[in-house]
Design an enzyme around this catalytic site. Structure first.
Site, PDB file in Angstrom:
ATOM      1  N   ASP A   1     -27.663   9.359 -31.825  1.00  0.00           N
ATOM      2  CA  ASP A   1     -27.003  10.313 -30.935  1.00  0.00           C
ATOM      3  C   ASP A   1     -26.046   9.568 -29.999  1.00  0.00           C
ATOM      4  O   ASP A   1     -24.867   9.917 -29.861  1.00  0.00           O
ATOM      5  CB  ASP A   1     -28.086  11.044 -30.127  1.00  0.00           C
ATOM      6  CG  ASP A   1     -27.511  12.155 -29.274  1.00  0.00           C
ATOM      7  OD1 ASP A   1     -26.480  12.739 -29.674  1.00  0.00           O
ATOM      8  OD2 ASP A   1     -28.087  12.444 -28.217  1.00  0.00           O
TER       9      ASP A   1
ATOM     10  N   LYS B   1     -34.167  -1.462 -32.184  1.00  0.00           N
ATOM     11  CA  LYS B   1     -34.598  -2.273 -31.040  1.00  0.00           C
ATOM     12  C   LYS B   1     -35.968  -2.834 -31.415  1.00  0.00           C
ATOM     13  O   LYS B   1     -36.954  -2.693 -30.683  1.00  0.00           O
ATOM     14  CB  LYS B   1     -34.646  -1.343 -29.815  1.00  0.00           C
ATOM     15  CG  LYS B   1     -34.747  -2.012 -28.494  1.00  0.00           C
ATOM     16  CD  LYS B   1     -33.440  -2.471 -27.928  1.00  0.00           C
ATOM     17  CE  LYS B   1     -33.723  -3.336 -26.723  1.00  0.00           C
ATOM     18  NZ  LYS B   1     -32.586  -4.077 -26.216  1.00  0.00           N
TER      19      LYS B   1
ATOM     20  N   TYR C   1     -36.985  12.652 -30.367  1.00  0.00           N
ATOM     21  CA  TYR C   1     -36.621  14.069 -30.492  1.00  0.00           C
ATOM     22  C   TYR C   1     -37.741  14.898 -31.121  1.00  0.00           C
ATOM     23  O   TYR C   1     -37.545  16.071 -31.400  1.00  0.00           O
ATOM     24  CB  TYR C   1     -35.383  14.212 -31.392  1.00  0.00           C
ATOM     25  CG  TYR C   1     -34.076  13.976 -30.690  1.00  0.00           C
ATOM     26  CD1 TYR C   1     -33.738  12.719 -30.218  1.00  0.00           C
ATOM     27  CD2 TYR C   1     -33.167  15.007 -30.511  1.00  0.00           C
ATOM     28  CE1 TYR C   1     -32.530  12.493 -29.592  1.00  0.00           C
ATOM     29  CE2 TYR C   1     -31.952  14.793 -29.881  1.00  0.00           C
ATOM     30  CZ  TYR C   1     -31.642  13.536 -29.433  1.00  0.00           C
ATOM     31  OH  TYR C   1     -30.443  13.324 -28.819  1.00  0.00           O
TER      32      TYR C   1
ATOM     33  N   ASP D   1     -28.288  -2.572 -28.519  1.00  0.00           N
ATOM     34  CA  ASP D   1     -27.436  -2.863 -27.343  1.00  0.00           C
ATOM     35  C   ASP D   1     -26.280  -3.778 -27.748  1.00  0.00           C
ATOM     36  O   ASP D   1     -25.125  -3.562 -27.367  1.00  0.00           O
ATOM     37  CB  ASP D   1     -28.243  -3.438 -26.162  1.00  0.00           C
ATOM     38  CG  ASP D   1     -29.339  -4.398 -26.590  1.00  0.00           C
ATOM     39  OD1 ASP D   1     -29.589  -4.542 -27.801  1.00  0.00           O
ATOM     40  OD2 ASP D   1     -29.954  -5.022 -25.709  1.00  0.00           O
TER      41      ASP D   1
END
Ligand code: NAD
Length: 358
Positions: free
Chosen positions: A248, A191, A124, A224
């Site tokens: 988000d 991640k 972002y 995930d």
């Protein structure tokens, strides 16, 4: 003591849910002086600026604002006013509680998760390189020289920026929140198996910060897997802390667990300034129809009252909203298939309940 609060109605369904929220907040008797301010496409049309200086001035002066959602064009057009507002006011923490109120449309029970999202960097950051541009060619050359990797000529690039300072600040925020609110566990989502440097830095910083909070359990999950576990067994999670983009996505997922976006409140917090807003967007297809659920913004109002120290008014309003949900009579289309009411009728019902709560 009366509170001066900036109210930004936003666009799309923003003005309708803002009015409903203002009415219920007034009915709590908390004593709010509203100062109206504008942001987004409507502000540009009327005042010539997407994020008018007068809006920023009002928030800086009052220190507390509540806003309706603001539309951001997809793929092209102007950059997000929401992102600009968060960066401009250094609202580095986004707090999104996801809690089930009995009667809410969900197959789960006992979910009570706090999502803490970093609000200022990551993908972002707004540093982007358009395909075919000279600056993108320069970047491709730099990447080839520095790493030996090839970025194909038809690529566009968005930078994922993760700093140690912003990671430390947000993880500390999550632990401090956990401690202050008697929460037991913080889970960091990342991640770092793939993005070893950016997410790796976030994770390593989180592990370091966790050592300062021996009273609170810490764990991490690859994002995930975190998503899969959230939909399988959400009760195992307490406070989640995530970089901006995962935060988000995961906060919308968690909103889904507790009955949908119409029930998911939020706050953007800095060291001095707080801007409260629903998790959802401007839902433009419902604009002006008196259809959408105002409860996410009303519950953001509950968070705002607590922030102002108006704990009694906050508890009363939360109780009134919970009663309307439990009764299931005066709720919007997202909460029941037939016989739903409109946005303003939900406000009427909440005000009626407030009158009955001592
Ligand atoms: P959205 O959250 O506006 O709506 C997605 C869908 O969720 C809607 O079509 C509707 O079916 C449902 N929904 C949302 N809010 C609801 C409510 N209060 N009651 C009942 N149902 C509700 O997401 P979108 O369509 O992806 O985004 C629309 C615009 O909003 C975009 O321009 C986006 O950039 C912007 N946005 C703004 C904010 C913000 O101002 N903080 C946040 C997210 C998205």
């Amino acid at each position: 003591m009366a509170h001066n609060i900036t109210l930004i109605p936003g666009d799309g369904v923003g003005p309708e849910i803002s009015l409903a929220t203002r009415r219920v907040l007034d009915a709590t008797g908390a004593g709010i002086n509203w100062e109206l301010a504008y942001a987004g496409a409507d502000a540009r049309e009327q005042l010539g600026e997407l994020l008018p200086k007068a809006t920023l001035k009002s928030i800086r002066k009052n220190k507390v604002a509540i806003k309706g959602p603001v539309t951001t064009p997809v793929g092209a057009g102007f950059r997000s006013v929401n992102v600009a507002l968060r960066k401009e006011l250094d609202l580095y923490a986004c707090l999104r509680p996801c809690k089930i109120y009995p009667g809410a449309p969900t197959q789960f029970s006992d979910v009570d998760i706090i999502v803490v999202r970093e609000n200022t960097e990551d993908l972002y950051s707004g540093i982007e390189f358009e395909a075919g541009k000279a600056e993108t060619a320069k970047l491709r050359k730099l990447v080839a020289e520095a790493t030996g990797d090839k970025v194909s000529e038809d690529s566009a690039v968005s930078l994922k920026v993760i700093s140690e300072s912003a990671s430390r600040r947000i993880v500390k925020f999550a632990f401090e929140y956990a401690r202050a609110n008697k929460r037991k566990k913080v889970t960091a989502g990342h991640k770092a198996n793939i993005m070893k440097f950016s997410d790796g830095l976030f994770l390593n910083t989180a592990r370091e910060v966790a050592k300062e909070y021996n009273d609170i359990e810490f764990e991490d999950r690859i994002v995930d897997n975190l998503c899969m576990q959230l939909v399988r067994r959400p009760q195992q999670f307490d406070v989640l802390v995530l970089p901006n983009l995962y935060g988000d996505l995961v906060s919308d997922l968690c909103a889904g667990l507790v009955g949908g976006l119409g029930l998911a409140p939020g706050a953007n917090l800095g060291d001095e300034i707080a801007v409260f807003e629903a998790t959802h967007g401007s839902a433009p297809k419902y604009r002006g129809q008196n259809r959408v659920n105002p409860m996410s913004m009303m519950l953001s109002g509950v968070m705002m009252l607590k922030h102002l120290g108006e704990v009694k008014a906050a508890d009363k309003l939360e109780k009134a909203i919970a009663q309307v949900i439990a009764e299931g009579k005066n709720v919007t289309y997202d909460m029941k298939a037939s016989g739903a009411v409109g946005t303003s009728q939900v406000a009427d019902a909440v005000i009626k309940k407030l009158e009955g709560i001592k």
